[in-house]
Design a protein around this motif. Structure first.
Motif, PDB file in Angstrom:
ATOM      1  N   THR A   1       0.877  -1.170   0.000  1.00 59.36           N
ATOM      2  CA  THR A   1       0.000   0.000   0.000  1.00 59.36           C
ATOM      3  C   THR A   1       0.913   1.218   0.000  1.00 59.36           C
ATOM      4  O   THR A   1       1.795   1.294   0.845  1.00 59.36           O
ATOM      5  CB  THR A   1      -0.866   0.056   1.281  1.00 59.36           C
ATOM      6  N   PRO A   2       0.709   2.144  -0.954  1.00 61.03           N
ATOM      7  CA  PRO A   2       1.611   3.301  -1.009  1.00 61.03           C
ATOM      8  C   PRO A   2       1.735   4.002   0.350  1.00 61.03           C
ATOM      9  O   PRO A   2       0.728   4.208   1.020  1.00 61.03           O
ATOM     10  CB  PRO A   2       0.944   4.214  -2.038  1.00 61.03           C
ATOM     11  N   GLU A   3       2.973   4.295   0.724  1.00 61.99           N
ATOM     12  CA  GLU A   3       3.297   5.006   1.960  1.00 61.99           C
ATOM     13  C   GLU A   3       2.972   4.244   3.238  1.00 61.99           C
ATOM     14  O   GLU A   3       3.113   4.776   4.332  1.00 61.99           O
ATOM     15  CB  GLU A   3       2.644   6.389   1.995  1.00 61.99           C
ATOM     16  N   LYS A   4       2.515   2.995   3.115  1.00 58.90           N
ATOM     17  CA  LYS A   4       2.234   2.212   4.319  1.00 58.90           C
ATOM     18  C   LYS A   4       3.078   0.943   4.343  1.00 58.90           C
ATOM     19  O   LYS A   4       3.797   0.669   5.285  1.00 58.90           O
ATOM     20  CB  LYS A   4       0.757   1.848   4.401  1.00 58.90           C
ATOM     21  N   MET A   5       2.940   0.172   3.281  1.00 57.84           N
ATOM     22  CA  MET A   5       3.694  -1.082   3.200  1.00 57.84           C
ATOM     23  C   MET A   5       4.305  -1.201   1.813  1.00 57.84           C
ATOM     24  O   MET A   5       3.627  -0.982   0.813  1.00 57.84           O
ATOM     25  CB  MET A   5       2.746  -2.255   3.484  1.00 57.84           C
ATOM     26  N   MET A   6       5.594  -1.512   1.768  1.00 56.50           N
ATOM     27  CA  MET A   6       6.269  -1.624   0.477  1.00 56.50           C
ATOM     28  C   MET A   6       5.829  -2.894  -0.253  1.00 56.50           C
ATOM     29  O   MET A   6       5.500  -3.891   0.386  1.00 56.50           O
ATOM     30  CB  MET A   6       7.800  -1.622   0.663  1.00 56.50           C
TER      31      MET A   6
END
Ligand code: HEC
Length: 116
Positions: free
Chosen positions: A87-92
């Motif tokens: 998830t962008p900016e949360k989990m690569m």
């Protein structure tokens, strides 16, 4: 503070010991992929060594893998997709870093945290 450090270090050692113990006895089916090790290497900073979200993970909005409600709602496809795409900016995303076989091997690890 000092005592808490000791406690955290001890519980970490216990968890690591348990994971080592169980990976030695149960998870040897996927021949050369050590999924528990992959998890401990790539996921535990946010999702916790025992599937319980870390402070960092919780701050970013990750769910607790030991939560039965989450386990019941999440589908295998969603979990595989999340590991692939993140998830962008949360989990690569991990699709560049891990093979599809490795990503698939992580699914039972994530599911395993729900079985207590
Ligand atoms: C940098 C911290 C971080 C790392 C490292 C990380 N994740 Fe996540 N993960 C998150 C966050 C934050 C979410 C929530 C994303 C959202 O709300 O869309 C999440 C979501 C998930 C979800 C969906 C369930 C949920 O909590 O919403 C799965 C499954 C998942 N991660 C698996 C993994 C696996 C497996 C790895 C290791 C290969 C991994 N993650 C590594 C932060 C991380």
């Amino acid at each position: 503070m000092y005592k808490k450090g000791i406690f955290v270090a001890t519980s970490f050692a216990v968890v690591t010991g348990l994971v080592t113990f169980f990976s030695g006895t149960t998870a040897s089916k996927a021949a050369d992929i050590d999924a528990n090790k992959l998890y401990q290497t790539h996921c535990k900073t946010c999702h916790g060594a025992d599937g319980k979200t870390t402070e960092l993970g919780a701050g970013l909005g990750a769910r607790d893998f030991t939560d039965p409600n989450w386990q019941a709602k999440a589908t295998d496809e969603q979990i595989i997709k999340q590991i692939n795409d993140g998830t962008p900016e949360k989990m690569m995303p991990f699709k560049e870093k891990l093979s599809q076989d490795e990503i698939k091997a992580l699914l039972p690890v994530v599911r395993g945290f729900g079985k207590k």
